[in-house]
Design an enzyme around this catalytic site. Structure first.
Site: not given
Length: 446
Positions: A66, A69, A130
């Site tokens: 993640s 991101k 997240s």
């Protein structure tokens, strides 16, 4: 016997003093002069200059999970800054992100279809917890589809100069996990890939270009549709006793990550006083370990380095404080650095830094002179920070990069009037003539 007793007493006293020294502050973290980090890859960077303070396998390509991101966050903030969307722009959830949100495998928060969500709400879901579905929904809002957004991600990575990267989706999941929803133009089993160096450079741009990101990454709790959002960053100032061992002063971001392939990852940032550092650890073995290893990096950065003003604004390099000028009322102009040069440097190494001038050659004539008129503050070139230590200093922008500030004229040199220019030209002409005659005569007698 008496000498033996005396020696035993002395040894006993030394032992007591030694034990007491550690007993006074048993939990105090000692400043590390070297560092061992339990992560496949790691890096520590000064967030102001991009100077690398520590690295371990920093160029190894690994799945960032993640932490991917961060690029999605950057592009959404860029769209807001460009006026393409606003924090209050609303959108609804399409079938694709809805299916991700409803799947407990992806820890979805359960978004609702046929309901308007603001960009701010979705951004909080992406940044704080997240969430994958809110990330995809934002990508679709900005670019029309995740596939088009992925193209933007790779283009922006190239613009930023990320040395090692591959973006195949917006979330950091493996494409294989997305089934038929993997973005068009990517492979069905592909993974996003970043090196620790690239992740740090991405974080550097994110923090410096859009510092408002820290307002979200430092927010410990929020809610969406009445459901709590709790930040996954255990280094924030939680009051929960389960997290206090991971907390660290000044931490306000930035992005966690985990998949089976990536392990536990974390891009962190902390500010203490006027100093901010960026850290990346990739492929650690547990949730807690990624924060403990980050703590090591931050402690090393703040204890072993300090922010120092190496050269003040107006500094002039001895022996090179002037440059000759032609066609001016003065024959030279003073030059100085336009602003102070500051850098995070290792303690006791201040004397190892110097500056070198790089004059803009396009401003000089064949004789190495500037041409009047010259205004005070005109840029003449650059002053470059150099280091004389044994190890080469590296920056995120690439090995061998340097810190630079403008080198400017510190005085004004007006152009000489026409009469003086003419007299100068006449003088030059006759000087050349006499020089030629002298050379001819000298050659005749040789």
């Amino acid at each position: 016997m008496r000498n033996l007793s005396k020696r035993i007493s002395i040894l006993f006293i030394i032992a007591i003093v030694f034990i007491a020294a550690f007993a006074i502050k048993p939990f105090e973290i000692q400043a590390a002069t070297s560092l061992e980090v339990s992560a496949e890859s790691a890096i520590l960077v000064d967030a102001d200059t991009g100077k690398i303070l520590y690295e371990k396998n920093a160029d190894q390509l690994l799945p960032p999970a993640s932490m991917t991101k961060m690029m999605t966050e950057y592009l959404v903030l860029e769209a807001i800054n460009n006026g393409e969307i606003s924090w209050e722009t609303t959108t609804q959830i399409s079938d694709y992100p809805y299916s991700i949100s409803a799947d407990p495998t992806f820890s979805g928060i359960g978004l609702i279809q046929d309901q308007n969500y603001t960009v701010r709400q979705l951004y909080e879901g992406m940044s704080i917890i997240s969430d994958n579905a809110t990330t995809i929904a934002l990508a679709e809002l900005v670019a029309g589809s995740e596939a088009e957004f992925v193209k933007m991600m790779n283009q922006k990575a190239e613009e930023m100069g990320l040395p090692e990267y591959k973006f195949v989706n917006t979330t950091g999941l493996s494409n294989a996990d997305l089934g038929e929803n993997y973005p068009e133009g990517t492979e069905p089993d592909a993974d996003n890939l970043l090196s620790a160096r690239s992740a740090a450079l991405l974080a550097y741009h994110l923090i410096n270009d859009y510092p408002e990101v820290l307002e979200f990454s430092s927010k410990m709790r929020s809610e969406l549709d009445g459901r709590p959002l709790e930040n996954l960053n255990w280094m924030l100032p939680w009051e929960d006793n389960n997290f206090t061992q991971y907390g660290y002063e000044g931490v306000d971001g930035l992005k966690t990550g985990y998949t089976d392939e990536a392990g536990y990852c974390f891009t962190g940032t902390a500010m203490q006083g006027d100093r901010r550092v960026i850290t990346v650890v990739m492929k650690t073995s547990s949730k807690g370990e990624r924060f403990l290893e980050t703590k090591k990096l931050m402690e090393f950065g703040f204890s072993q380095f300090s922010q120092a003003e190496l050269f003040p604004a107006g500094y002039q390099l001895e022996g090179q404080s002037t440059i000759p000028v032609t066609k001016g009322k003065e024959e030279e102009v003073d030059v100085e650095i336009a602003e102070a040069i500051t850098s995070m440097i290792q303690n006791v190494e201040e004397e190892m830094y110097n500056v070198e001038y790089e004059i803009d050659e396009s401003l000089l004539n064949e004789n190495g002179e500037l041409t009047a008129p010259i205004e005070k503050g005109d840029k003449i070139g650059e002053a470059v920070l150099s280091y004389s230590g044994e190890e080469e200093i590296a920056y995120l922008s690439g090995i061998g990069s340097k810190q630079k500030v403008d080198l400017v004229a510190s005085t004004t040199v007006e152009k000489s009037n026409w009469f003086m220019l003419m007299m100068g030209a006449i003088g030059d002409f006759f000087g050349n003539v006499f020089g030629s005659i002298a050379s001819f005569v000298t050659g005749f007698f040789n």
